[in-house]
Design a protein around this motif. Structure first.
Motif, PDB file in Angstrom:
ATOM      1  N   ILE A  77       0.846  -1.194   0.000  1.00  0.00           N
ATOM      2  CA  ILE A  77       0.000   0.000   0.000  1.00  0.00           C
ATOM      3  C   ILE A  77       0.883   1.246   0.000  1.00  0.00           C
ATOM      4  O   ILE A  77       1.789   1.375   0.813  1.00  0.00           O
ATOM      5  CB  ILE A  77      -0.938   0.014   1.228  1.00  0.00           C
ATOM      6  N   ARG A  79       0.761   5.673  -0.632  1.00  0.00           N
ATOM      7  CA  ARG A  79      -0.102   6.864  -0.692  1.00  0.00           C
ATOM      8  C   ARG A  79       0.692   8.030  -1.253  1.00  0.00           C
ATOM      9  O   ARG A  79       1.844   8.240  -0.892  1.00  0.00           O
ATOM     10  CB  ARG A  79      -0.644   7.208   0.702  1.00  0.00           C
ATOM     11  N   GLU A  81       0.086  12.114  -3.616  1.00  0.00           N
ATOM     12  CA  GLU A  81      -0.811  13.119  -4.190  1.00  0.00           C
ATOM     13  C   GLU A  81      -0.576  13.204  -5.686  1.00  0.00           C
ATOM     14  O   GLU A  81       0.556  13.062  -6.159  1.00  0.00           O
ATOM     15  CB  GLU A  81      -0.552  14.477  -3.535  1.00  0.00           C
ATOM     16  N   GLN A  95      -5.900  12.711  -3.544  1.00  0.00           N
ATOM     17  CA  GLN A  95      -5.065  11.893  -2.683  1.00  0.00           C
ATOM     18  C   GLN A  95      -5.247  10.448  -3.137  1.00  0.00           C
ATOM     19  O   GLN A  95      -6.365   9.957  -3.230  1.00  0.00           O
ATOM     20  CB  GLN A  95      -5.492  12.046  -1.217  1.00  0.00           C
ATOM     21  N   GLN A  97      -4.495   6.309  -2.874  1.00  0.00           N
ATOM     22  CA  GLN A  97      -4.039   5.132  -2.135  1.00  0.00           C
ATOM     23  C   GLN A  97      -3.919   3.996  -3.140  1.00  0.00           C
ATOM     24  O   GLN A  97      -4.919   3.551  -3.704  1.00  0.00           O
ATOM     25  CB  GLN A  97      -5.004   4.750  -1.022  1.00  0.00           C
ATOM     26  N   ASN A  99      -2.920   0.135  -4.007  1.00  0.00           N
ATOM     27  CA  ASN A  99      -2.882  -1.133  -3.291  1.00  0.00           C
ATOM     28  C   ASN A  99      -2.652  -2.269  -4.281  1.00  0.00           C
ATOM     29  O   ASN A  99      -3.429  -2.468  -5.215  1.00  0.00           O
ATOM     30  CB  ASN A  99      -4.215  -1.332  -2.550  1.00  0.00           C
ATOM     31  N   MET A 113      -8.982   6.996  -5.034  1.00  0.00           N
ATOM     32  CA  MET A 113      -8.574   8.402  -5.005  1.00  0.00           C
ATOM     33  C   MET A 113      -9.677   9.280  -4.429  1.00  0.00           C
ATOM     34  O   MET A 113     -10.861   9.074  -4.704  1.00  0.00           O
ATOM     35  CB  MET A 113      -8.227   8.869  -6.435  1.00  0.00           C
ATOM     36  N   GLN A 119     -11.760  15.665   0.726  1.00  0.00           N
ATOM     37  CA  GLN A 119     -11.006  15.310   1.924  1.00  0.00           C
ATOM     38  C   GLN A 119     -11.026  16.469   2.918  1.00  0.00           C
ATOM     39  O   GLN A 119     -11.186  16.272   4.128  1.00  0.00           O
ATOM     40  CB  GLN A 119      -9.568  14.967   1.552  1.00  0.00           C
TER      41      GLN A 119
END
Length: 358
Positions: A77, A79, A81, A95, A97, A99, A113, A119
């Motif tokens: 995983i 993360r 931007e 943002q 993520q 996986n 996203m 967010q």
């Protein structure tokens, strides 16, 4: 079997409000959900097989995540931007993520996203909820502290009034008793949400709307129109019918009071609109389904200087207001794990009650 699993996952992804895409080991699109289709302006059929990096202003972060993920699958995983750009050339900062997942024998990347604005709203809602809880506890404690000495002051003034014969001095004791009664009523309203246990039962929100609508129209039989814009497919919610009526009544009555000039001209309008919302954050919790009840009026709007504090106790934009109506409405809705938000411009103010559905 693989196709059936893919179809099931695709259906699940379409229920999400976040942007979701799956990529193969070459960063090419294998599926996308409806939210991402809408943002990029391309159907999933047209997206299939395209390098996803083409939709990013700078795909270096994606390349780096892929390189690390393939090298160390146990750390799957990542993360970062990124800036997405669709056919309309509108840029959206998200943002991401990323996986690395296993679907059957195929290693695929699942990217979820969140637009940065959403967010930020999530954090703002969480802060508002925490602030409301703090204010509610503070005022509840303060009301309890004021209640007992207030009763003593009124009682002493009453006894003193019985002993004083001079009319001028007797008038002073009447003023003390009158003001003590006024403060007592204020304290009682502050404590009202906490006096009775919540009664939880299935509630039809449209019955609540119609009850409130009839009450307000009896008070304003001319010059005010209350429009019904209901989604009749909405299921019942679990809650306290009386508290929900009081919360909505406070909002609609507040709107009617603000609309008094328009009512006098015969052009005041309030709209009650119900909708189903999916994948909704309320505070820090994500809910699959929620009710959205909009109360929209064509009044002058909320004054900018109080817009951020409109749900705080004792904050009002009217000379004759107590500043408790909206605060109490927020308290009642929060007891249903929901929240009220307000958007206002001159000519249109919208209060949105959001409550989770079972």
């Amino acid at each position: 079997m693989h196709d059936m699993m893919q179809s099931s996952m695709q259906s699940d992804f379409d229920l999400l409000a976040t942007l979701v895409v799956t990529l193969d080991s070459n960063q090419r699109v294998t599926s996308a959900n409806a939210a991402l289709e809408g943002l990029l302006g391309l159907s999933r059929r047209k997206l299939f097989g395209l390098p996803f990096g083409h939709f990013m202003q700078d795909s270096d972060a994606l390349d780096l995540a892929f390189a690390k993920g393939l090298k160390t699958p146990e750390q799957s995983i990542f993360r970062f931007e990124a800036t997405l750009q669709g056919l309309g050339h509108e840029e959206v900062i998200v943002q991401v993520q990323a996986n690395l997942t296993k679907i059957d024998q195929d290693g695929q990347w699942l990217l979820e996203m969140w637009p940065q604005s959403e967010q930020a709203k999530y954090h703002q809602d969480a802060q508002l909820q925490e602030l409301a809880e703090t204010n509610k506890m503070l005022l509840r404690n303060l009301a309890h502290e004021v209640k007992n000495p207030l009763g003593g002051i009124r009682g002493a003034a009453q006894l003193l009034g019985m002993e004083i014969m001079e009319p001028e001095l007797h008038e002073y004791t009447q003023v003390i008793m009158h003001e003590a009664d006024r403060l007592q009523a204020l304290v009682d309203r502050l404590l009202e949400p906490h006096r009775h246990p919540q009664s939880v039962e299935p509630v039809n929100i449209h019955e609540v709307c119609e009850h409130v609508r009839s009450l307000v129209l009896m008070e304003y039989p001319k010059g005010l129109t209350i429009e019904q814009n209901y989604d009749i497919s909405l299921p019942d919610l679990l809650g306290d019918r009386n508290q929900l009526i009081q919360a909505l009544l406070n909002i609609v009555q507040n709107a009617a009071l603000v609309l008094r000039p328009q009512i006098a001209q015969g052009r005041a309008r309030i709209e009650l609109r119900t909708r189903v919302a999916r994948q909704v954050h309320i505070g820090k919790k994500l809910h699959k389904l929620a009710l959205e009840l909009h109360v929209i009026d064509n009044g002058p709007g909320v004054a900018p200087e109080i817009r951020e504090r409109i749900f705080h106790p004792l904050v009002t934009g009217r000379d004759d207001g107590t500043g408790l109506g909206l605060s109490l409405a927020q308290t009642f809705v929060q007891r249903h794990h929901g929240m009220i938000e307000c958007e206002s411009t001159p000519g249109k103010t919208s209060f949105v009650i959001t409550i989770p559905l079972p």
